[in-house]
Design a protein around this motif. Structure first.
Motif, PDB file in Angstrom:
ATOM      1  N   GLN A   1       0.857  -1.187   0.000  1.00  0.00           N
ATOM      2  CA  GLN A   1       0.000   0.000   0.000  1.00  0.00           C
ATOM      3  C   GLN A   1       0.893   1.237   0.000  1.00  0.00           C
TER       4      GLN A   1
ATOM      5  N   ILE B   1      -0.471   4.712   2.270  1.00  0.00           N
ATOM      6  CA  ILE B   1      -0.823   4.648   3.690  1.00  0.00           C
ATOM      7  C   ILE B   1       0.257   5.304   4.534  1.00  0.00           C
TER       8      ILE B   1
ATOM      9  N   GLY C   1     -10.985  -2.277   1.943  1.00  0.00           N
ATOM     10  CA  GLY C   1      -9.548  -2.026   1.940  1.00  0.00           C
ATOM     11  C   GLY C   1      -8.884  -2.429   3.235  1.00  0.00           C
TER      12      GLY C   1
ATOM     13  N   HIS D   1      -6.482   6.102   0.135  1.00  0.00           N
ATOM     14  CA  HIS D   1      -5.260   5.401   0.527  1.00  0.00           C
ATOM     15  C   HIS D   1      -5.555   3.984   0.986  1.00  0.00           C
ATOM     16  N   TYR D   2      -6.729   3.767   1.551  1.00  0.00           N
ATOM     17  CA  TYR D   2      -7.054   2.470   2.130  1.00  0.00           C
ATOM     18  C   TYR D   2      -7.263   1.383   1.080  1.00  0.00           C
ATOM     19  N   THR D   3      -7.558   1.763  -0.134  1.00  0.00           N
ATOM     20  CA  THR D   3      -7.822   0.767  -1.173  1.00  0.00           C
ATOM     21  C   THR D   3      -6.776   0.804  -2.284  1.00  0.00           C
ATOM     22  N   ARG D   4      -5.743   1.603  -2.121  1.00  0.00           N
ATOM     23  CA  ARG D   4      -4.721   1.706  -3.163  1.00  0.00           C
ATOM     24  C   ARG D   4      -3.593   0.739  -2.864  1.00  0.00           C
ATOM     25  N   ASP D   5      -3.385  -0.221  -3.763  1.00  0.00           N
ATOM     26  CA  ASP D   5      -2.232  -1.106  -3.651  1.00  0.00           C
ATOM     27  C   ASP D   5      -1.626  -1.282  -5.036  1.00  0.00           C
TER      28      ASP D   5
END
Length: 212
Positions: A111, A114, A145, A186-190
């Motif tokens: 991530q 984060i 996320g 940010h919580y779902t971005r990988d």
């Protein structure tokens, strides 16, 4: 309440070309170093308060961890069957955590956005949860996320002899799960694919490279 952290980094990274994604360097620091640095103010002093679960690429990642400052270094544990689903990696991390943690924060090692503020916001939301809620999952525009946060009783259930996965536990206890709706991307971005990396670099204009 004492918080324990589990970072999942056991995957093979096949969609990224078979590399250890957490060793991708952004602006001169690996994804893993960036995450560990952000978590340092939130964690306890023991390595058992922050567990990094490895599998594929374990040697390369352990070599990198050995070069990091002691104050951010995690306890590394290895999932002997990383090809299994993430439940086995999570279980390995939970077993290695300190016994006295009251809540567990589960993060992914890939991530890129984060930071400590994001994690603290998730912890604050969990602290303010309604009675009976034991698991919190961030939801961004309908997409789940990380970090996922749960209490010590859920941790004990996940490492009990019957060993349900977190997904199974959630399905069996829907009233105890909070889908925390948030606008924070940010919580779902990988980073799963080269296209994900290209999009990130376009948006942030960060420099990047693979180690070696």
């Amino acid at each position: 309440m004492k918080t324990g952290f589990v970072i999942l980094a056991a995957g093979a990274g096949r969609r990224m070309g078979g590399v250890a994604k957490c060793l991708l360097e952004l602006e001169g620091r690996t994804l893993l170093e960036r995450l560990l640095t952000h978590l340092e103010p939130l964690r306890g002093p023991s390595r058992h308060d922050l567990v990094l679960v490895l599998g594929h690429h374990a040697i390369d990642i352990q070599t990198h961890v050995a070069q990091l400052p002691d104050k951010i270094a995690p306890l590394c544990v290895i999932n002997p069957r990383p090809e299994d689903d993430t439940a086995s990696s999570l279980r390995a991390g939970l077993r290695a955590l300190a016994h006295d943690v009251g809540q567990v924060v589960v993060l992914l090692a890939d991530q890129p956005l984060i930071d400590g503020t994001d994690v603290q916001a998730a912890l604050n939301a969990f602290k303010g949860r309604e009675p009976g809620i034991r698991v919190q999952v961030p939801m961004v525009h309908g997409q789940p996320g990380h970090p996922v946060i749960f209490d010590a009783l859920v941790r004990e259930a996940l490492i009990a002899p019957l060993q349900p996965s977190l997904r199974q536990w959630r399905a069996a206890h829907p009233g105890s799960v909070r889908l925390w709706v948030t606008e924070n991307p940010h919580y779902t971005r990988d980073l799963d694919t080269p296209a994900d990396l290209e999009a990130l670099v376009r948006e942030t204009r960060w420099s990047w490279r693979w180690p070696g």
